[in-house]
Design an enzyme around this catalytic site. Structure first.
Site, mmCIF file in Angstrom:
data_model
loop_
_atom_site.group_PDB
_atom_site.id
_atom_site.type_symbol
_atom_site.label_atom_id
_atom_site.label_comp_id
_atom_site.label_asym_id
_atom_site.label_seq_id
_atom_site.Cartn_x
_atom_site.Cartn_y
_atom_site.Cartn_z
ATOM 1 N N LYS A 135 4.295 2.714 3.379
ATOM 2 C CA LYS A 135 5.301 2.518 2.338
ATOM 3 C C LYS A 135 5.967 3.831 1.963
ATOM 4 O O LYS A 135 7.199 3.925 1.888
ATOM 5 C CB LYS A 135 4.669 1.878 1.101
ATOM 6 C CG LYS A 135 5.649 1.733 -0.058
ATOM 7 C CD LYS A 135 4.952 1.272 -1.323
ATOM 8 C CE LYS A 135 5.884 1.359 -2.523
ATOM 9 N NZ LYS A 135 5.214 1.008 -3.778
ATOM 10 N N ASP A 153 7.637 -3.085 -1.904
ATOM 11 C CA ASP A 153 6.865 -2.824 -3.118
ATOM 12 C C ASP A 153 6.659 -4.154 -3.833
ATOM 13 O O ASP A 153 6.935 -5.218 -3.279
ATOM 14 C CB ASP A 153 7.554 -1.785 -4.008
ATOM 15 C CG ASP A 153 8.758 -2.359 -4.751
ATOM 16 O OD1 ASP A 153 9.257 -3.446 -4.363
ATOM 17 O OD2 ASP A 153 9.202 -1.729 -5.732
#
Length: 254
Positions: A135, A153
């Site tokens: 991420k 997210d």
């Protein structure tokens, strides 16, 4: 496992995912023209550190810490020149400060040893840095103009599920599903659009479907019908239907 709206999209006749993604991106881009990363930074190094600090906390909280931090630490060498306890104190307010300090110092060593002190722009290099998971690497690569994936997210996960783009909960699987649908040219901005829409409209507990520009394309809409009736005030008082009561599409109502 989260409820899947993939089948619901078919039941409501909203079209295939590839058919809906274009209008969805266009509407979100018009509605959230200011959608961009909320972290504040002035260099590639500051971007990397900001994203690393943002784990398990808010961008707002990180932005409170980084102005003073970035005045003190301007190069990879600066992060290694102080005792680890000092760095921990400087980032304490972001939470998990011990692990973050360890990751940041490890990353700085790797930058100096393998990348001449520069932040790499490619995913395969970024994930080699200590404490930099996929991420974080996706965020940094996208901001540096080398998007090779789609950031997932909590907002991107929730909205992707509600829009019927995925039935998965795992971020890696969600990213894979999105990559099959979202045009590659939009991989960088698509997460920002979902994040800002999630913050402003599609709240986790109380989504504002009546204000949503995607309502007629969304299989999880709580309005429950393709049209929403505008009620004549007389109906509220005497139960009758006013002559000027009408049915309009949500887009027309706005």
């Amino acid at each position: 496992m989260a409820r899947s709206y993939v089948r619901e999209a078919r039941r409501r006749g909203l079209g295939r995912r590839r058919e809906r993604i274009g209008p969805i991106i266009e509407r979100l881009a018009a509605e959230h023209s200011d959608a961009e990363i909320a972290l504040r930074f002035r260099s590639d190094l500051e971007l990397l550190v900001s994203v690393m600090l943002s784990a398990q906390t808010t961008d707002v909280n990180v932005n409170k810490v980084t102005p003073a931090l970035f005045e003190k630490y301007r190069t990879p060498e600066d992060y290694l020149a102080v005792p680890v306890e000092e760095l921990e104190r400087d980032i304490y307010a972001t939470g998990f400060f011990r692990q973050k300090a360890k990751s940041i110092r490890g990353t700085m060593r790797t930058l100096l040893e393998e990348f001449d002190g520069e932040v790499p722009g490619w995913l395969e290099d970024l994930i080699r840095l200590p404490g930099v998971a996929r991420k974080t690497a996706n965020v940094v690569a996208s901001e540096l103009g080398h998007a090779q994936g789609i950031v997932v997210d909590t907002h991107v996960r929730r909205l992707s599920q509600r829009l019927g783009f995925t039935r998965n909960d795992d971020p890696v699987k969600i990213e894979r599903d999105l990559q099959r649908v979202v045009p590659r040219a939009d991989w960088a901005r698509f997460p920002h659009l979902l994040i800002w829409h999630g913050r402003r409209v599609c709240d986790a507990r109380r989504p504002l479907c009546q204000e949503c520009v995607l309502e007629d394309l969304c299989p999880s809409s709580r309005l429950g019908a393709p049209y929403d009736r505008v009620v004549n005030p007389r109906e509220v008082h005497d139960g009758s239907r006013g002559d000027d009561a009408a049915r309009v599409r949500p887009a027309e109502r706005r």
